[in-house]
Design a protein around this motif. Sequence first.
Motif, short mmCIF file in Angstrom:
data_model
loop_
_atom_site.label_atom_id
_atom_site.label_comp_id
_atom_site.label_asym_id
_atom_site.label_seq_id
_atom_site.Cartn_x
_atom_site.Cartn_y
_atom_site.Cartn_z
N LEU A 1 1.66 -6.62 -9.57
CA LEU A 1 2.47 -7.62 -9.00
C LEU A 1 3.97 -7.26 -8.59
N THR A 2 4.65 -6.05 -9.33
CA THR A 2 5.63 -5.76 -9.10
C THR A 2 5.84 -4.90 -7.78
N LYS A 3 4.68 -4.04 -7.64
CA LYS A 3 4.45 -3.43 -6.19
C LYS A 3 4.29 -4.38 -5.03
N LEU A 4 3.74 -5.47 -5.24
CA LEU A 4 3.41 -6.56 -4.07
C LEU A 4 4.82 -7.24 -3.86
N ILE A 5 5.62 -7.37 -4.90
CA ILE A 5 6.96 -7.97 -4.54
C ILE A 5 7.91 -7.26 -3.85
N PHE A 6 7.84 -5.83 -4.42
CA PHE A 6 8.51 -4.65 -4.13
C PHE A 6 8.46 -4.31 -2.49
N ILE A 7 7.17 -4.56 -1.96
CA ILE A 7 6.84 -4.25 -0.60
C ILE A 7 7.10 -5.48 0.29
#
Length: 200
Positions: free
Chosen positions: A126-132
């Motif tokens: 989820l962190t990766k998804l929002i970061f991107i």
Amino acid sequence: MTYEKIYDIVKQKFSGVYLNRFIHMEGVVKMALRLNEHHGLNLNPEKVKLAGLLHDYAKIIKISELEEVIRKEYSGELLENILEVPATYHSFAGAYYIKRDFNIDDEEILDAVIYHTTGKKDMAPLTKLIFISDYIEEGRNFESALIARQVAFEDLDLAVVKVYELGIKKVQKANQKLFKGTEAIYKYYLERMNLKNWNC
Ligand SMILES: [Fe+2]
Ligand SMILES: [Fe+2]
């Protein structure tokens, strides 16, 4: 509190001069949902929506107030690093405000909000998804966002590398201070992808 209720409160708060910010937050929700579906990540859509909508919730708070929260919530080297880059304050303090205002204590959502600006090694999905998504949502129409968007629909890990690469370049070009450790994190993702250097 339901997502709809939170959405209404946030929309109200971000009306008027903050409308563009709200449109961006909605853009992140949409992009994160699309990527979740496209890559079959199977992340809970409710959580994706909350993290996307609330990632910039603290962006409209005065920098001095954010700094106060950060000094209370963080310590040691991390605190020193955060204090050096005011552009990261709203993300590191963001978790405090969404806990306070919406009672959100889901660690995955809080982590996604906290690290949406700097990212970190070994990001949770989820962190990766929002970061991107923060970098490539449809409202971002500068050239590097278009490049990263294309990559994101091919491979999310490559997109992380790309977002770091483009982000580092931008900060350097503007002569701004890079969050400490960012280059090391970029290298970590390059190595994880077996890439020496990457420019597309
Ligand atoms: Fe942000
Ligand atoms: Fe954002």
